[in-house]
Scaffold this motif. Structure first.
Motif, mmCIF file in Angstrom:
data_model
loop_
_atom_site.group_PDB
_atom_site.id
_atom_site.type_symbol
_atom_site.label_atom_id
_atom_site.label_comp_id
_atom_site.label_asym_id
_atom_site.label_seq_id
_atom_site.Cartn_x
_atom_site.Cartn_y
_atom_site.Cartn_z
ATOM 1 N N CYS A 25 -14.799 -13.136 -38.852
ATOM 2 C CA CYS A 25 -16.167 -13.064 -38.763
ATOM 3 C C CYS A 25 -17.658 -14.446 -39.034
ATOM 4 O O CYS A 25 -17.860 -14.512 -37.836
ATOM 5 C CB CYS A 25 -17.243 -11.933 -39.916
ATOM 6 S SG CYS A 25 -18.769 -11.839 -39.519
ATOM 7 N N ASN A 32 -20.522 -16.923 -30.647
ATOM 8 C CA ASN A 32 -21.678 -16.125 -30.371
ATOM 9 C C ASN A 32 -23.043 -17.495 -30.263
ATOM 10 O O ASN A 32 -24.001 -16.902 -29.299
ATOM 11 C CB ASN A 32 -22.232 -15.108 -31.434
ATOM 12 C CG ASN A 32 -23.521 -14.139 -30.635
ATOM 13 O OD1 ASN A 32 -22.815 -14.032 -29.253
ATOM 14 N ND2 ASN A 32 -24.623 -13.206 -31.171
ATOM 15 N N LYS A 44 -15.664 -10.972 -24.697
ATOM 16 C CA LYS A 44 -16.188 -10.005 -25.347
ATOM 17 C C LYS A 44 -14.684 -8.681 -24.740
ATOM 18 O O LYS A 44 -14.237 -7.804 -25.394
ATOM 19 C CB LYS A 44 -17.261 -9.423 -24.461
ATOM 20 C CG LYS A 44 -18.065 -9.178 -25.375
ATOM 21 C CD LYS A 44 -19.459 -8.822 -24.603
ATOM 22 C CE LYS A 44 -21.149 -9.372 -25.124
ATOM 23 N NZ LYS A 44 -22.509 -7.692 -24.175
ATOM 24 N N GLU A 48 -11.546 -7.157 -27.104
ATOM 25 C CA GLU A 48 -11.438 -5.560 -26.985
ATOM 26 C C GLU A 48 -9.756 -5.639 -27.256
ATOM 27 O O GLU A 48 -9.287 -4.802 -27.886
ATOM 28 C CB GLU A 48 -12.018 -5.073 -25.882
ATOM 29 C CG GLU A 48 -13.364 -4.937 -25.273
ATOM 30 C CD GLU A 48 -14.173 -3.658 -26.710
ATOM 31 O OE1 GLU A 48 -13.680 -2.987 -27.149
ATOM 32 O OE2 GLU A 48 -15.168 -3.466 -27.391
ATOM 33 N N LYS A 58 -12.425 -4.152 -36.012
ATOM 34 C CA LYS A 58 -13.527 -4.010 -34.770
ATOM 35 C C LYS A 58 -14.491 -4.081 -35.217
ATOM 36 O O LYS A 58 -15.820 -4.062 -34.521
ATOM 37 C CB LYS A 58 -12.441 -2.976 -35.220
ATOM 38 C CG LYS A 58 -11.680 -1.829 -34.115
ATOM 39 C CD LYS A 58 -11.727 -2.397 -32.825
ATOM 40 C CE LYS A 58 -10.446 -2.181 -32.295
ATOM 41 N NZ LYS A 58 -10.709 -2.024 -30.631
ATOM 42 N N PRO A 59 -14.985 -3.869 -36.366
ATOM 43 C CA PRO A 59 -16.245 -3.981 -36.563
ATOM 44 C C PRO A 59 -17.163 -5.164 -37.109
ATOM 45 O O PRO A 59 -18.568 -4.776 -36.416
ATOM 46 C CB PRO A 59 -16.429 -3.461 -38.702
ATOM 47 C CG PRO A 59 -15.062 -3.118 -39.083
ATOM 48 C CD PRO A 59 -14.041 -3.394 -38.395
ATOM 49 N N LEU A 61 -16.593 -6.607 -34.075
ATOM 50 C CA LEU A 61 -17.252 -6.366 -32.128
ATOM 51 C C LEU A 61 -18.755 -6.718 -32.472
ATOM 52 O O LEU A 61 -19.336 -7.006 -30.632
ATOM 53 C CB LEU A 61 -16.372 -5.811 -31.293
ATOM 54 C CG LEU A 61 -14.961 -5.838 -31.906
ATOM 55 C CD1 LEU A 61 -14.737 -4.536 -31.001
ATOM 56 C CD2 LEU A 61 -14.780 -7.507 -31.078
ATOM 57 N N SER A 62 -19.562 -6.419 -32.899
ATOM 58 C CA SER A 62 -21.082 -6.189 -33.177
ATOM 59 C C SER A 62 -21.710 -7.169 -32.802
ATOM 60 O O SER A 62 -22.853 -7.335 -32.314
ATOM 61 C CB SER A 62 -21.798 -4.836 -33.600
ATOM 62 O OG SER A 62 -21.252 -5.915 -35.547
ATOM 63 N N ASN A 65 -22.547 -7.883 -28.800
ATOM 64 C CA ASN A 65 -22.942 -7.151 -28.185
ATOM 65 C C ASN A 65 -24.214 -6.604 -28.039
ATOM 66 O O ASN A 65 -24.742 -7.589 -29.477
ATOM 67 C CB ASN A 65 -22.140 -5.836 -29.241
ATOM 68 C CG ASN A 65 -20.445 -5.652 -28.849
ATOM 69 O OD1 ASN A 65 -20.334 -5.666 -27.421
ATOM 70 N ND2 ASN A 65 -20.004 -4.476 -28.971
#
Length: 65
Positions: A25, A32, A44, A48, A58-59, A61-62, A65
């Motif tokens: 994270c 970013n 991105k 995936e 997976k959490p 990935l936001s 986004n």
């Protein structure tokens, strides 16, 4: 578009820290900030595919986004 090695380096770092979701994270947040918008789009897509089979990641990935 000029090639920047920072994108490849970012992927390498994310692969290495993927064993620790907290570090993943943190590095994703750095990515970013440091990558160009076009590189973030590429990241991105890569994320995936990379996070398939890694539900603990997976959490995060936001973040991109």
């Amino acid at each position: 578009m000029p090639y920047r090695m920072i994108y490849d380096y970012t992927k390498l770092v994310l692969e290495k820290v993927s064993i620790d979701p907290i570090l993943f994270c943190k590095e994703l947040r750095k990515a970013n900030k440091n990558l160009l918008p076009s590189e973030i789009e590429q990241l991105k897509t890569w994320l995936e595919n990379f996070t398939n089979g890694r539900p603990e990641l997976k959490p995060f990935l936001s973040i991109v986004n």
